[in-house]
Design a protein around this motif. Structure first.
Motif, short mmCIF file in Angstrom:
data_model
loop_
_atom_site.label_atom_id
_atom_site.label_comp_id
_atom_site.label_asym_id
_atom_site.label_seq_id
_atom_site.Cartn_x
_atom_site.Cartn_y
_atom_site.Cartn_z
N ASP A 111 0.80 -1.22 0.00
CA ASP A 111 -0.09 -0.17 -0.01
C ASP A 111 1.01 1.13 0.02
N TRP A 112 1.68 1.35 0.91
CA TRP A 112 2.75 2.43 0.94
C TRP A 112 3.48 2.75 -0.56
N ALA A 113 3.96 1.64 -1.27
CA ALA A 113 4.46 2.02 -2.50
C ALA A 113 3.42 2.43 -3.34
N ALA A 114 2.20 1.94 -3.60
CA ALA A 114 1.02 2.31 -4.30
C ALA A 114 0.85 4.11 -4.01
N ASP A 115 0.82 4.14 -2.62
CA ASP A 115 0.76 5.65 -2.27
C ASP A 115 1.63 6.51 -2.81
N MET A 116 2.79 6.03 -2.98
CA MET A 116 3.97 6.69 -3.34
C MET A 116 4.20 6.95 -5.02
N GLY A 117 3.03 5.84 -5.59
CA GLY A 117 3.43 6.10 -6.94
C GLY A 117 4.63 5.39 -7.54
N ILE A 118 4.87 4.24 -6.88
CA ILE A 118 6.14 3.43 -7.22
C ILE A 118 5.40 1.99 -7.27
N GLU A 119 6.43 0.99 -7.83
CA GLU A 119 6.16 -0.45 -7.68
C GLU A 119 7.16 -0.95 -6.81
N LEU A 120 6.93 -1.96 -6.00
CA LEU A 120 8.01 -2.96 -5.44
C LEU A 120 9.00 -3.36 -6.41
N LEU A 121 10.25 -3.51 -6.04
CA LEU A 121 11.08 -4.11 -6.99
C LEU A 121 10.68 -5.87 -7.08
N SER A 122 10.91 -6.27 -8.43
CA SER A 122 10.25 -7.61 -8.68
C SER A 122 11.57 -8.49 -8.34
#
Length: 187
Positions: A111-122
């Motif tokens: 959720d935090w990554a989405a709020d920041m507009g980024i994606e978790l690293l694969s």
């Protein structure tokens, strides 16, 4: 969570200065790329600048790691030596967070990554990051987890120990002071 996703001109100039200095200092991460082209792309995408500001303000030290030849987008990864300090002590996702009975952390990585507009690293991104230096030698970082693993309650994280990149599993509800998450952003 409604928030202003625009930077002031001072914030924008400071961020661009920080990103340029990091770009110039770490040329091996992006050989053959030109900062002026990166900056032009950033200035044309203020919402992406806001996301980079979020990455920077939480200790991610974002830097350009590639140019996607198909899309023409520059790819930024969090390149801090250790998992970003301002994004640690989080469960993997909302379901993991909600399943905690006691001592739940304040947030979760997805959720935090989405709020920041980024994606978790694969996992592929994480392994690629590790070719650019030694990252997470004392910390670890949550990474994107396949649905088949997540369905069973697990989540993946990576670190670098003994000269080797390790990808491990843990319960998605777990969290540790030394585990955060790294993100990617395409501009």
């Amino acid at each position: 969570m409604a928030q202003n996703r625009e930077l002031s001109s001072e914030e924008r100039e400071e961020l661009l200065g920080t990103l340029k200095a990091r770009f110039d200092k770490n040329k091996k991460r992006h050989e053959g790329l030109d900062w002026s082209a990166v900056q032009a792309k950033l200035e044309a995408n203020p919402e992406k600048l806001w996301s980079l500001h979020e990455m920077e303000s939480t200790g991610g030290e974002p830097d350009v790691v590639a140019l996607d030849q198909e899309s023409g987008e520059y790819i930024f990864f969090d390149c801090a030596a250790e998992s970003p300090k301002g994004r640690r002590s989080v469960c993997y996702d909302r379901e993991g967070l909600e399943s905690r009975k006691d001592f739940a952390p304040e947030n979760n990585a997805v959720d935090w990554a989405a709020d920041m507009g980024i994606e978790l690293l694969s996992e592929e991104d994480y392994r690629r990051l590790q070719t650019l230096g030694n990252f997470d030698t004392k910390t670890s970082s949550w990474i994107q987890t396949p649905a088949s693993i997540r369905k069973l309650g697990g989540a993946l994280f990576g670190d670098f120990r003994y000269g080797t990149v390790f990808i491990y599993h843990n319960g998605a509800q777990s969290y540790y002071a030394a585990r955060g998450f790294r993100g990617s952003l395409s501009v």
